[in-house]
Enzyme design. Structure first.
Site, PDB file in Angstrom:
ATOM      1  N   GLY A  96       0.817  -1.213   0.000  1.00 15.97           N
ATOM      2  CA  GLY A  96       0.000   0.000   0.000  1.00 15.97           C
ATOM      3  C   GLY A  96       0.847   1.257   0.000  1.00 15.97           C
ATOM      4  O   GLY A  96       0.481   2.264  -0.607  1.00 15.97           O
ATOM      5  N   GLN A 171      -3.305   7.119   3.821  1.00 14.30           N
ATOM      6  CA  GLN A 171      -2.394   7.057   2.667  1.00 14.30           C
ATOM      7  C   GLN A 171      -2.943   7.812   1.460  1.00 14.30           C
ATOM      8  O   GLN A 171      -2.175   8.266   0.614  1.00 14.30           O
ATOM      9  CB  GLN A 171      -2.102   5.602   2.292  1.00 14.30           C
ATOM     10  CG  GLN A 171      -1.153   4.921   3.275  1.00 14.30           C
ATOM     11  CD  GLN A 171      -0.850   3.482   2.883  1.00 14.30           C
ATOM     12  OE1 GLN A 171      -1.114   3.062   1.763  1.00 14.30           O
ATOM     13  NE2 GLN A 171      -0.299   2.729   3.811  1.00 14.30           N
ATOM     14  N   ASP A 313      -1.688   0.191  13.540  1.00  8.73           N
ATOM     15  CA  ASP A 313      -0.817  -0.976  13.333  1.00  8.73           C
ATOM     16  C   ASP A 313      -0.308  -1.530  14.656  1.00  8.73           C
ATOM     17  O   ASP A 313      -0.358  -2.733  14.911  1.00  8.73           O
ATOM     18  CB  ASP A 313       0.366  -0.611  12.426  1.00  8.73           C
ATOM     19  CG  ASP A 313      -0.053  -0.476  10.969  1.00  8.73           C
ATOM     20  OD1 ASP A 313      -1.222  -0.775  10.662  1.00  8.73           O
ATOM     21  OD2 ASP A 313       0.774  -0.067  10.143  1.00  8.73           O
ATOM     22  N   ASN A 336     -10.294   0.719  10.312  1.00  7.06           N
ATOM     23  CA  ASN A 336      -9.361   0.611   9.178  1.00  7.06           C
ATOM     24  C   ASN A 336      -8.475  -0.639   9.245  1.00  7.06           C
ATOM     25  O   ASN A 336      -7.784  -0.952   8.288  1.00  7.06           O
ATOM     26  CB  ASN A 336      -8.564   1.905   8.962  1.00  7.06           C
ATOM     27  CG  ASN A 336      -7.354   2.028   9.845  1.00  7.06           C
ATOM     28  OD1 ASN A 336      -7.324   1.505  10.962  1.00  7.06           O
ATOM     29  ND2 ASN A 336      -6.355   2.738   9.369  1.00  7.06           N
TER      30      ASN A 336
END
Length: 427
Positions: A96, A171, A313, A336
């Site tokens: 990504g 992003q 994350d 997400n």
């Protein structure tokens, strides 16, 4: 399928110098390629995602040399937008951090480029970014499913007034921010919805500043970018250690320290994931901060109930750390997770149940109650590096754990299991 069984670990102790940050490595590579001058990147991450970015830049005519261990890259910038020699297809795996920024940057000027990747990449949404780029004049086609890669890019991005949805992935905004200074016109970017993973935008802005471009940030709701600018090489640039990768070692220290010290990040780090250490402290561990290190010493851990949107994350590591905490842990505002390398909410809930935890999987939250005793299980990793590393922590009990497809850690941390073993005392 290959598997790795980790035997119970009695104690984790020592120091580790972290591999370079994935987020910083791929942003720095792209900016160095777009910049005027030669850049020397030090402590570059050697991983699958970075290789995909390097391969793409090479196909676009960028010259670079790598050291034998692939952690130093000398790269000669293009001094502006990247151009394909002709029609070109770039394969970006499941990266990504390569797909999104390149999708934007390659809309500058006149190119004909197809961006594609692994099957999972074709399931990761990119529609919000494409919508925003089209508002700025970009000519983009979906080649398979609407709103997902692969994409055909035919240039045309000139800037202007653009809206971007910030609720799925930061992003998309990062990609627009990095591209906008090279557009011929000024760009005003307005963010719709709640911006997820805001600290990752700070990484982007910080790096752009390092390469000589500053933009006006109005409370993360509107960004004003002057067009017709150039990036300029900072000369040498040291990539910070990966704060998400630090989370597994810091958690191991909290559960079975000793004291574990990670170097390459510290109180001055630009990565939001260093805030993971604050969560461990809240759970009962002892944290010590330095400019270039974070140390964690074991404590009696108790459950937490927290919004984890700022560290999505690293928050995964809290989900497996919760197996060693007293009480029920709830991680909130993590929708997400569902659009990452795999649907991480589903994957995490499924695998936690295998080791005996009681789990409630919500639309955007997960609730975890540890069992009295963990069970041995074969842990599916879903081709997701973070699943493999998170579940290695199960071995910090009196129960072994088997990790399927352990080499998937190559995405960010190829020698993770060797490093964990080096710091571990077997039970």
């Amino acid at each position: 399928m290959e598997s790795l069984t980790l035997q119970p670990i009695a104690r984790v102790d020592g120091a580790i110098n972290l591999p370079g940050s994935k987020s910083v490595s791929n942003r720095a590579l792209l900016l160095a390629a777009l910049a005027c001058g030669k850049t020397v990147l030090m402590n570059l991450l050697d991983s699958d995602d970075v290789r995909h970015m390097l391969n793409a830049l090479s196909a676009l005519g960028i010259n670079y040399t790598l050291s034998a261990d692939r952690t130093r890259c000398d790269i000669t910038g293009n001094g502006g937008a990247l151009h394909a020699p002709g029609a070109l297809e770039l394969f970006l795996g499941n990266a990504g951090t390569a797909m999104r920024p390149l999708a934007a940057a390659l809309c500058l000027g006149q190119n004909e480029i197809v961006l594609t990747g692994e099957p999972r990449m074709k399931e990761r949404p990119i529609g919000h970014l494409v919508d925003s780029l089209r508002q700025g004049g970009a000519n983009i086609d979906y080649l398979e499913q609407e709103n997902y890669p692969p994409l055909r890019l035919r240039g045309g991005f000139t800037g202007g007034d653009i809206e971007v949805d910030g609720s799925v992935s930061s992003q998309f905004l990062t990609a627009l921010l990095m591209t906008a200074p090279l557009a011929p016109e000024d760009t005003i970017i307005r963010v719709k919805g709640e911006l997820v993973s805001k600290p990752y935008i700070d990484i982007t802005l910080n790096l752009m500043k390092t390469f000589g471009v500053e933009i006006a940030n109005h409370h993360y709701q509107q960004f004003v970018v002057k067009g017709g600018q150039k990036y300029h090489s900072p000369g040498r640039y040291l990539v910070e250690g990966d704060a998400s990768s630090a989370s597994y070692f810091l958690a191991a220290g909290a559960i079975k320290g000793g004291t574990v010290k990670v170097t390459g990040i510290g109180r001055k780090s630009m990565q939001g994931d260093i805030r993971f250490a604050d969560v461990l402290e809240k759970m009962g561990a002892t944290i010590t901060w330095g400019d270039d290190f974070i140390a964690c010493t074991r404590g009696e851990l108790h459950a937490i109930d927290m919004d984890m949107n700022h560290i999505p994350d690293a928050a995964m590591t809290i989900a497996t750390t919760a197996l060693f905490a007293k009480g029920t842990t709830t991680l909130r505002n993590i929708y997400n997770w569902r659009v990452k390398e795999t649907d991480r909410l589903f994957a995490m809930a499924t695998e936690l149940r295998k080791v005996g935890a009681e789990v409630e999987e919500g639309h955007d939250y997960i609730r975890i109650t540890p069992p009295a005793k963990l069970q041995h299980a074969d842990i599916g990793t879903y081709n997701d590096h973070r699943m493999a590393m998170c579940f290695s922590l199960v071995a910090l009990s009196d129960t072994p754990v088997t990790i399927l497809d352990p080499k998937c850690t190559a995405k960010t941390f190829p020698d993770y299991f060797e490093q964990l073993a080096r710091m571990s005392t077997p039970a």
